[in-house]
Motif scaffolding. Structure first.
Motif, mmCIF file in Angstrom:
data_model
loop_
_atom_site.group_PDB
_atom_site.id
_atom_site.type_symbol
_atom_site.label_atom_id
_atom_site.label_comp_id
_atom_site.label_asym_id
_atom_site.label_seq_id
_atom_site.Cartn_x
_atom_site.Cartn_y
_atom_site.Cartn_z
ATOM 1 N N ASP A 1 5.605 16.266 28.079
ATOM 2 C CA ASP A 1 5.857 16.218 26.632
ATOM 3 C C ASP A 1 6.983 17.169 26.248
ATOM 4 O OD1 ASP A 1 3.962 14.342 26.148
ATOM 5 O OD2 ASP A 1 2.394 15.752 25.538
ATOM 6 N N VAL A 2 7.680 16.798 25.171
ATOM 7 C CA VAL A 2 8.741 17.653 24.640
ATOM 8 C C VAL A 2 8.371 18.019 23.207
ATOM 9 C CG1 VAL A 2 11.195 17.782 24.028
ATOM 10 C CG2 VAL A 2 10.478 16.550 26.096
ATOM 11 N N HIS A 3 8.408 19.317 22.914
ATOM 12 C CA HIS A 3 8.079 19.759 21.555
ATOM 13 C C HIS A 3 9.129 19.213 20.569
ATOM 14 C CE1 HIS A 3 6.452 22.235 18.405
ATOM 15 N NE2 HIS A 3 7.657 22.664 18.131
ATOM 16 N N LYS B 1 15.073 29.518 21.980
ATOM 17 C CA LYS B 1 14.419 28.218 21.856
ATOM 18 C C LYS B 1 14.557 27.488 23.186
ATOM 19 C CE LYS B 1 14.234 24.644 18.353
ATOM 20 N NZ LYS B 1 15.050 23.621 19.026
ATOM 21 N N HIS B 2 13.468 26.883 23.613
ATOM 22 C CA HIS B 2 13.420 26.190 24.893
ATOM 23 C C HIS B 2 13.469 24.684 24.636
ATOM 24 C CE1 HIS B 2 11.487 24.740 28.633
ATOM 25 N NE2 HIS B 2 11.921 25.866 29.160
ATOM 26 N N ASP B 3 14.185 23.950 25.491
ATOM 27 C CA ASP B 3 14.348 22.500 25.279
ATOM 28 C C ASP B 3 13.019 21.770 25.186
ATOM 29 O OD1 ASP B 3 17.029 22.766 25.293
ATOM 30 O OD2 ASP B 3 17.307 22.190 27.404
ATOM 31 N N ARG B 4 12.054 22.217 25.979
ATOM 32 C CA ARG B 4 10.780 21.507 26.014
ATOM 33 C C ARG B 4 9.680 22.225 25.242
ATOM 34 N NH1 ARG B 4 6.169 20.663 28.953
ATOM 35 N NH2 ARG B 4 6.351 22.500 30.273
ATOM 36 N N LEU B 5 9.715 23.558 25.264
ATOM 37 C CA LEU B 5 8.592 24.334 24.729
ATOM 38 C C LEU B 5 8.778 24.783 23.279
ATOM 39 C CD1 LEU B 5 7.998 26.601 27.878
ATOM 40 C CD2 LEU B 5 6.766 24.510 27.263
ATOM 41 N N GLY B 6 9.949 24.533 22.704
ATOM 42 C CA GLY B 6 10.196 24.992 21.328
ATOM 43 C C GLY B 6 10.518 26.473 21.310
#
Ligand code: ADP
Ligand code: CIR
Length: 355
Positions: free
Chosen positions: A96-98, A260-265
């Motif tokens: 999943d991607v946030h 900010k992380h691409d997947r984790l927000g």
């Protein structure tokens, strides 16, 4: 590669932990297999699995039990973080991607308790880490000082209702500090979960609190995260509280660069705070529902809500006042996280009135 002394400590601590009873997510997901896969790994900051799990090992009464000792830990130790994140944030999978930030329209947020019968106060907070800085256990004294300068300078630019002052913890007298804690404005001192994660080094250097005159907008510096931004007031006007948080954050974003992380927000020290980082809460009295705390928690859980005591996490209820908030912060937007709390509280009030 991890040095032999650390590896030996990891092995002996893990063996002990296997014998201990614990309801933590660490206990649930640190299998022998995951442990063996991760025990020799190190991040570029030099952190090992021990740095991630030491708080949970020492505190078997943890709910979660692990922290990202540095921003890379989420990747390096993904075999442990991923299932914990999926469990805590109700099904946020490794694939999943946030979603991107979406604050929605604060004027569309209904009041929580129009008759002012149950809700004592309302609070919404978010967390931010500054880009290019590590997290607590890998921060130097100079990092704490530099972050405090950046954050207190940015806060100075707030104006109008948001205008306030920054008060460093260093030099604050104990009576003032205790009063701010008792009034629910300031973080507590000596949290053993954070201390054992090595998140309280060089205390009180670089720690402090900002607030406006009305104490409705607050910011914490270098406690669990580099920055916490808090909007709160008496009563149940969630719309006003939320709007104030958005206004302040929008202004701060012009001056500070956040991780900010691409997947984790948005990246935070604790995996429970990733994504939106939003915790929207009320202090509420629901005397009938609260008669059976286990049942109350079960009903709240069905609406994805979490129940805490009056002084926050790991505290007891005082005078029947509970802190009820959205539990998950990932895999949904800021607006959805807020409404999860708003809708859930409406349901709890309905239930209370039907009892
Ligand atoms: P967080 O990590 O979200 O800041 P804590 O559980 O550590 O949460 O709580 C921090 C402080 O905020 C505590 O003093 C707690 O009592 C206070 N607090 C939380 N929600 C409310 C609320 N709705 N009204 C007043 N105080 C609140
Ligand atoms: C625990 O596991 O109980 C502590 N390490 C705190 C975890 C949750 N933290 C949080 O919501 N900020």
């Amino acid at each position: 590669k991890v040095d032999p002394a650390t590896l030996q400590k990891l092995e002996s601590e893990f063996a002990k932990f296997c014998e201990v009873e614990s309801k933590s997510l660490l206990k649930k997901y640190l299998s022998r297999e995951v442990f063996d896969k991760l025990k020799t790994k190190k991040t570029r900051f030099g952190s090992s699995l021990l740095d991630v799990i030491q708080s949970g090992l020492k505190n078997p009464d943890s709910g979660v039990g692990l922290y990202a000792c540095d921003p890379e830990a989420y990747q390096t130790f993904a075999a442990l973080f991923d299932p914990v994140i999926e469990d805590y944030h109700r099904g946020f999978k490794p694939t999943d991607v946030h979603p991107p930030p979406n604050w929605g329209d604060p004027s569309k947020v209904p009041s929580l308790d129009p008759q002012n019968k149950y809700v004592i106060s309302t609070r919404v907070r978010c967390a931010r880490s500054l880009e290019n800085f590590p997290f607590n256990p890998t921060m130097t004294k100079q990092h704490y000082i530099d972050i405090q300068v950046k954050i207190s300078t940015a806060l100075k630019a707030l104006d109008g209702e948001l205008k306030g002052q920054y008060y460093p913890l260093e030099g604050m007298d104990k009576t003032t500090q205790q009063k701010l804690i008792d009034d629910h404005f300031l973080f507590k001192e000596g949290d053993r979960f954070l201390q054992d994660a090595r998140a309280c080094e060089f205390w009180p250097t670089g720690r402090g609190i900002f607030y406006n005159d009305a104490k409705t907008l607050l910011s914490w510096c270098n406690e669990e995260d580099h920055m916490r931004l808090i909007s709160m007031q008496k009563g149940g006007d969630l719309s006003a509280v939320y709007k104030r948080l958005i206004d302040a954050l929008t202004k701060l974003e012009r001056q500070l660069k956040f991780s900010k992380h691409d997947r984790l927000g948005f990246l935070t020290f604790c995996p429970t705070n990733l994504g939106t980082t939003i915790r929207a809460s009320v202090h509420i009295k629901l005397p009938k529902l609260a008669q059976d705390l286990a049942k109350f928690e079960e009903i709240a859980g069905a609406y994805n809500l979490q129940v805490r005591g009056t002084r926050g996490e790991h505290s007891e209820s005082e005078g029947g006042v509970y802190d009820v908030s959205n539990k998950r912060r990932m895999g949904l937007t800021e607006f959805e996280a807020l409404m999860e709390m708003g809708n859930g509280i409406a349901e709890l009030i309905k239930k209370e009135e039907s009892m």
